[in-house]
Structure formats: C-alpha cells, structure tokens
Design an enzyme around this catalytic site. Sequence first.
Site, PDB file in Angstrom:
ATOM      1  N   GLY A   1       7.289 -19.657 -19.720  1.00 54.41           N
ATOM      2  CA  GLY A   1       7.956 -20.948 -19.838  1.00 54.41           C
ATOM      3  C   GLY A   1       8.572 -21.123 -21.216  1.00 54.41           C
ATOM      4  CB  SER A   2       9.352 -24.178 -23.126  1.00 56.53           C
ATOM      5  OG  SER A   2      10.211 -24.706 -22.138  1.00 56.53           O
ATOM      6  CB  THR A   3       5.338 -20.410 -24.960  1.00 57.68           C
ATOM      7  OG1 THR A   3       5.301 -19.474 -23.869  1.00 57.68           O
ATOM      8  CG2 THR A   3       4.487 -21.627 -24.599  1.00 57.68           C
ATOM      9  CG  PHE A   4      10.401 -16.028 -23.620  1.00 61.47           C
ATOM     10  CD1 PHE A   4       9.716 -14.908 -24.054  1.00 61.47           C
ATOM     11  CD2 PHE A   4      11.716 -15.874 -23.223  1.00 61.47           C
ATOM     12  CE1 PHE A   4      10.324 -13.659 -24.079  1.00 61.47           C
ATOM     13  CE2 PHE A   4      12.338 -14.636 -23.244  1.00 61.47           C
ATOM     14  CZ  PHE A   4      11.633 -13.515 -23.676  1.00 61.47           C
ATOM     15  CE  LYS A   5      13.055 -23.787 -23.304  1.00 58.02           C
ATOM     16  NZ  LYS A   5      13.048 -25.253 -23.061  1.00 58.02           N
TER      17      LYS A   5
END
Length: 642
Positions: free
Chosen positions: A319-323
Amino acid sequence: MDRDTDRFRLLARRTLLLGGMKLGLASALVGRMYYLQVVESDRFKTLADENRISMRLVAPSRGQILDRFGVPLAVNEQNFRVVVVAEQARDVERTLALLSNIVPISDAEMRRILREIQRRRAFVPVTVKENLTWEQVAQIEMNAPDLPGASIEVGEIRSYPFQSATAHLLGYVGAVSEKELTGDPVLALPGFRIGKNGVEKHHEKDLRGQAGASRLEVNAVGRVIRELDRDEGQAGRDVTLTVDIGLQQYTQDRLAGEQSAAAVVLDVHTGGIYALCSSPSFDPNLFASGIPTSIWKDLTSDPTAPLTNKVIAGHYAPGSTFKMVVALSALEAGIINSRTPVFCPGHMVLGGHRFHCWKKGGHGSVDVLGALRHSCDVYFYEVARRLGIDRIAETARRFGLGSRLDLEIPGERPGLVPDRAWKLANLGKSWTQGESLIAAIGQGYVLATPLQLAVMTARLVNGGFAVKPHVTRQIESGWTEQTVWPSIGVSQAYLELVKQGMYQVVNAPTGTAYRSRITEPGFEMGGKTGTSQVRRITMAERVTGVRKNEDLPWKERDHALFVGYAPMSAPRYACAVIVEHGGGGSAVAAPICRDLLIEAQKRDVARDAPPQVAQMPAGDGGAAPRPVGPPIANPGAARTEG
C-alpha cells in the site's frame, strides 16, 4: 624263543608309536593353549569384554536460548516419566490398571504400551507416561510396593517459559523423522527431539551438543547388571538473541486485541531485532511433549493461521508505505524535485481508464511533501507514469524489497518487486503503463513482508546503509552483530526530504496519522500509513458509494499497515505493523506502532552499562518484565485512504 622276541619287539614299536602320537597330540594341545592364552590373550579379552560390556549413547543436554539480557527463553526442565519392566511386573495389565488410578492412561495409550511390551525383551523398560507432576511422582513412589515393575525415571524436556509470546521467534522441538536422520547416532535415540522451526531449527547444531556414552555390564541375554562408567558428553551451546523479552511480551499483548496481526521492531543501525511477533500465536510447549491431534487440527484449520509467522512469511501489498520508495526513485532520476507540483482532482485518466485517489474530491496541487503527508495517490500515479516500473523496481530492491533477507528463522518469503522482464518471463505478457500506476501506490503485483518493510524504513532513516536484520547476538562466545554496513547509494538530501515527509505524516495536523502522534518530548516518531486492498472496487460501487470496511465480511476488508521510526532527533528504532483486514492504517496500525515505539524508547537505558539479568516471570502472559541493562538495541485497483 625267537617268536617271543619278535612279539616283544612288535609290541615295543607299537607302544613307542602310540606314545609318540600321544606326545604329539599333547604338544599340539599345549601349543594351542599357549597360543590362545598367551599370544592371543589380549584379543580374546577384548572379545569377552565386548560381550560383557554394552556401550549406550547418552543424550546431551540441549543449550539454552537467552534474550539480550540473559533472561532464559528456552530451557530444559526435569521430565519425570513412569516406566514398566514386564519381567518384574508379573501381571503387567494389573500394574497398568493400578497406575491408571494415579496417572490417566487412555485406551489408545494402553494398547500402545502392551504392543511395545510384546515387541521388546521382558527386562527392557517401556515408557507408560511422561511429563508427570510432582504429586503424581510422589503417589507412585508411595505406592511402589503395590506397583510391581513400575518405576520413575528422570530425563529432560524442552520448556518455553514465555509460551506464545516467543513461539514464532523460537519455534519448537519435536521427534526426529526418518528424513531427518543424518547418520548422527544421537538422532536415533528413543524420544530424542530436535529443532523443527524458528531459532531452534536454525541453530540446531549449536544447541544439540555432542552425545556421551554409558558403559554397562550385561549378562549373556543382555540384561543390565551395573553401570561401569559414564561420560555425559558435551552439552549444547547457549544462544543469546538480540530480542528484549520485555518488549517482545508487550508487542504480543498489544497485537492480541486484533484478530490477525504482526509487528517487528529492529535497530536501524545494527539490524538487531528487539521484538518479532505474529498473532494469534500458539504454545510451543505442546510440541515439546507431543501435541494432541485435536489441538493440531484446530491450529491447522484456523483461518487466522496461528502457525504462520506473518512477519517473515506474510505476503502483503505494501500500500502507501511503498510511496517513499517511489518518491526517492523519482528524485534520483530527476523526474521531480522538492517543489514539483501535481494537481490532484481525485482521479487520473489513462488510456480510457480512471485511476482514483482515496480522497474523492482530490487534494488540489501538492508537492512531494504534501503528497506524502496526505498520501495522495494521484501524485504518485503521475510520478510513476513519467518514471516507469524498471526504475521503481531498482530502487525498491536497494531498500531490501523483493528478496529474502536471510533472517535466522526458517520460512522467510521473498516478496515481489515486479518489472517488465519479470512479467514477460512469468506471465508471458508485456507490462502496461497502468500497471506502473497501480504499483506506485503499493498495489498490483507488489508484495512485501512486514520484516522487509521494517528494513526498508531502517535503511531510509539510518543514512542509506544496507542494514540486514538478525536475531542472533552471541553463541557462547564471539559476537555476531555487525555494525558497519555498505551504502545503498542514495543522496542524503533526498533521504532527509522523505524523512521530513514522514515526520509530517504523523506530526502535521493534516497528516494521515496525526491522531497517533507521540506527544512526549524527545520520543516523537515519523512514519507512513498504508491501506492494502484485498478486493477490487467495481465501477458500480464508485457510482453508488463504496461500502465501508466495517460493512464487509472480515476476509474482504482492507489490510492496515504502518511503518514508523523513532526518535526523530536520532533515529534508532524502526517498526512495521500489519493488521490483516483491519481497515485503514491510520486508525488501526498506526496506534499500535506508536505504542511499540514508546515502549522501546522507555526501555532504552544506558547503552554501555553492563547487562544484568532481570527476574524471569512465570511466563503466564502477564505484565512484561523490565530487564536492567542496555537494549542494543493481492492485486487490486485504485483504493481507499493511504
């Protein structure tokens, strides 16, 4: 006269011949006796001793596993067992019936005991029951005159005083299977157990030790007369871990409020793991003594997978932890800088397809800090469109994603960082630009374990060094922790920029995790929320309204993720939390990470003080002990809130 003389001479010759033959036979007999008793005496003495003396292996004592402060996590306890010798019992079934009044013996166990008695010699003891309580031992000893053939033997059994809190970390021991026989004779000993999972399995050779031997005098049929001498062998070596059992217990208790979750806390500089927990868990003591079939079936059929270590074997879309990885890749490639704006109207159209932001009305114009703070999907869609999947994948791999990290716990999975070559080789299809957009927000084919996300965070905040996680601190002697790591080659300016974005995620009033901030001065954290979809949201739902997580069946709810680090001034701890089907990361996973980082910092006393062993609790899952000493430290479409 001549006839008498001839007869005398004939008799004399015969007598002489017979006497010579007897003398020859006597000489041969004496020579043979001399040869056997003098020349070959040593050899025949050895053969006689081999028939008289029986050598038997003695199982070595297994090494202990300790936490970083010396608190025992896996120990050996006395194992009292009752055995029966058939030739002494006279009536075996009567003795067993009397024993069943003291220790419970099921019908299946009774059949097993009788089968073993029939297969073995009458003087060989057969185990009736293990793991007896002291009260049961006392009752058997008191009633010994009425229990002919029954006696108590003392051995060792592996014990885990902290029970479920350390199950996924330590693993457990179990009986040796046929495929595990390596030629080491100690493995063939009846009842011998070896590590089956976790640290117990990884350090099996160190923990096992070397077998001893017992020299027993036996009679012609093999019955033991007496023990001549005994060599206890070499006990297994103790293994000291980087784990802080106090923090480990606290983490396990904190996760227990969720149906299924996992968390890991590690040192961003050394890679030493302070806590590694997966929930729900199980009691490893059940495996040491032989787990009942009913409990095994319950564990293997539980949909929350209590036997799976989700920290290393759970594959989740990050999810957004990859951003943060996407932002760093774009900064390195020159696609963006700190002020590059992207306008977010709430969606992006590409090739006739609409890719939605989690915020329906959009975020307006945002730069990289604003995109991280608000977790704006459209910003990262646009960055990925310009950047391409291959450059994103290359950066992700430098941060520890997409491959195993070689942690000393078996069962680690590699995750997946896709690129064009991967899709062509594995799916036989070309990569599409829309898949790059989905990958940029940590969805689609991208998969990671919580351990990889914690390592990603550690490498980001430690100055860009390729720290690797480990749980082993020491094996008897010789330190194993590494403190010098190679650089992953990312600009310090870019790392500081992304760290500032993570700070704003938690501490800016408009940040997605503001409600989970740490308000205690000096303990502040930075982090990033993440929400991982497990189902595709249809266009019809977009029109009529997307159903809330709480209105969905548990299995269809989003996963909640959060990665964080603390303290802000000098990062030392990195933490990753996943709550399966927990909904939004800001509301569920972030508060857990906050509490773990607070607890870790509270336990952080003088680093260079000599370690002291704390009082070990009973291991009943109660309050965490406070050791004194230094803690060295699924494919989906555009989604809901980051």
